[in-house]
Write a protein that holds these residues in place. Structure first.
Motif, PDB file in Angstrom:
ATOM      1  N   THR A 155       7.974  -8.036  12.462  1.00  0.00           N
ATOM      2  CA  THR A 155       8.534  -8.101  11.261  1.00  0.00           C
ATOM      3  C   THR A 155      10.399  -7.871  11.496  1.00  0.00           C
ATOM      4  O   THR A 155      10.898  -8.551  10.621  1.00  0.00           O
ATOM      5  CB  THR A 155       8.192  -6.853  10.785  1.00  0.00           C
ATOM      6  N   LEU A 187      11.604 -11.547  11.419  1.00  0.00           N
ATOM      7  CA  LEU A 187      10.878 -12.533  10.902  1.00  0.00           C
ATOM      8  C   LEU A 187      12.453 -12.784   9.226  1.00  0.00           C
ATOM      9  O   LEU A 187      12.129 -13.400   8.711  1.00  0.00           O
ATOM     10  CB  LEU A 187       9.732 -12.099   9.541  1.00  0.00           C
ATOM     11  N   CYS A 230      13.556 -16.218  11.395  1.00  0.00           N
ATOM     12  CA  CYS A 230      12.083 -16.713  10.747  1.00  0.00           C
ATOM     13  C   CYS A 230      13.118 -17.918   9.538  1.00  0.00           C
ATOM     14  O   CYS A 230      13.239 -18.481   9.237  1.00  0.00           O
ATOM     15  CB  CYS A 230      11.144 -16.600  10.487  1.00  0.00           C
ATOM     16  N   VAL A 269       9.032 -14.442   4.127  1.00  0.00           N
ATOM     17  CA  VAL A 269       7.941 -15.616   4.574  1.00  0.00           C
ATOM     18  C   VAL A 269       6.912 -14.577   4.370  1.00  0.00           C
ATOM     19  O   VAL A 269       6.403 -13.929   4.349  1.00  0.00           O
ATOM     20  CB  VAL A 269       8.541 -15.337   6.051  1.00  0.00           C
ATOM     21  N   SER A 326      -0.106 -14.126  11.557  1.00  0.00           N
ATOM     22  CA  SER A 326       0.312 -12.435  12.398  1.00  0.00           C
ATOM     23  C   SER A 326      -1.226 -12.198  12.285  1.00  0.00           C
ATOM     24  O   SER A 326      -2.598 -13.643  12.254  1.00  0.00           O
ATOM     25  CB  SER A 326       0.203 -11.198  10.195  1.00  0.00           C
ATOM     26  N   LEU A 345       2.914 -13.917   5.535  1.00  0.00           N
ATOM     27  CA  LEU A 345       2.423 -14.167   7.002  1.00  0.00           C
ATOM     28  C   LEU A 345       0.885 -13.646   6.868  1.00  0.00           C
ATOM     29  O   LEU A 345      -0.720 -13.356   5.781  1.00  0.00           O
ATOM     30  CB  LEU A 345       2.965 -12.102   6.986  1.00  0.00           C
TER      31      LEU A 345
END
Length: 333
Positions: free
Chosen positions: A174, A177, A180, A239, A190, A241
């Motif tokens: 995490t 992220l 990302c 983002v 995930s 998951l």
């Protein structure tokens, strides 16, 4: 939700998926040649049954030759405590790589990637540039950011903007992220909720007990429910998951009746998802089909045909990860 959703994500790696542990001997070369030969058949099957697939691809594959690959290598490379985990260590010290896809089809896949991006319903996505391990000691978020930029630049050769990412070895983190999102990723895969899919401490020293439970769950109901409602798709650092549901394990000559039991289990889980208007997320590596390609394709065709029946009976649809993110953003589920 008006209907269930079936999605597939594939970890497309070839030898980059295990360069540190797989000797590229004649048997392994045949294995990857079988993998490459199957990809056109996979694409035809996905198009025939209108199945939308995310191809999470290692960026090192996105090149025609070594010159192009090396030109995209980032200055910041992962400083793993175990240097053997670094693809750059492999390139430099462990036998190197060939000059082009023609001479080295195990480390380059430009022609296959062009086939993927030209195929209907398929999404080119990120599996990191250099099969980057986000939970292994020594590496940093800054190095992961450099890796993300390298694969985005590589994907531009295919006129593709990467929206989806699958963490190599399922090392979901995490803390990464935000990186990302910074690099255009909208959705990541995930892990399932079961304890044997926890990769927070890396995967290079996983216990045998964890691996045994993970394998047994493919055939016997020892884990939790695999399909899920829209509320299970969380959002962190802006983002999405998207949980994985099930790994499609390859055909095993030693397992006899268990091969069909595995396929039947997946079909039963898909049916539950369709009936309850839930998500079902299947994943595997294309190279998983490299040992018994014909038998593996027969099993997959059963799954694809079952999806069409569920589509006709319950209105189940197929979406790739990027399309799911778009619908979540626009609230059109």
């Amino acid at each position: 939700m008006q209907s269930g959703v079936f999605t597939i994500s594939l970890d497309f790696e070839l030898h980059w998926g295990g360069f540190e542990k797989w000797e590229l001997n004649d048997a392994k070369k045949e294995y990857f040649k079988n993998t490459r030969a199957l990809i056109p058949s996979l694409l035809l099957g996905f198009q025939q049954f209108e199945v939308h697939v995310t191809w999470a691809t290692v960026g090192l594959l996105m090149h025609k030759n070594k010159e192009s690959l090396l030109a995209h290598v980032p200055e910041r490379k992962p400083s793993y405590s175990n240097e053997q985990l670094s693809a750059y260590n492999f390139i430099q010290n462990a036998g190197s790589i060939g000059a082009s896809e023609k001479s080295d089809p195990y480390h380059f896949a430009d022609s296959l990637i062009r086939l993927i991006v030209d195929s209907k319903y398929q999404e080119l996505a990120s599996h990191s540039f250099a099969h980057y391990y986000c939970n292994e000691p020594g590496q940093t978020t800054e190095q992961f950011d450099a890796d993300c930029k390298a694969i985005c630049e590589s994907a531009s050769a295919y006129n593709s903007e990467l929206k989806s990412l699958v963490f190599p070895r399922n090392q979901f983190n995490t803390n990464y992220l935000k990186v990302c999102k910074k690099n255009g990723i909208q959705i990541v895969r995930s892990n399932p909720v079961d304890w044997w899919w926890d990769t927070s401490e890396g995967t290079s020293k996983e216990s045998l007990w964890k691996r045994l439970n993970r394998g047994a769950d493919a055939y016997f109901n020892i884990g939790g429910k695999t399909s899920y409602g829209i509320n299970a798709i969380l959002k962190q650092e802006d983002v999405y998951l998207l949980p994985a549901s099930r790994l499609l394990r390859p055909y095993n000559l030693k397992e006899l009746f268990l091969n069909q039991k595995k396929i039947n289990r997946i079909k039963a889980e898909m049916t539950i998802a369709a009936q309850n208007k839930e998500f079902y997320h299947l994943w595997w590596h294309p190279h998983n089909f490299g040992l018994y390609p014909e038998e593996n394709m027969k099993g997959l065709n059963q799954i694809l045909q079952h999806f069409r029946r569920l589509s006709d009976q319950y209105g189940m649809i197929s979406l790739n990860m990027g399309e799911i993110a778009e619908r979540l953003q626009t609230n059109t589920f």
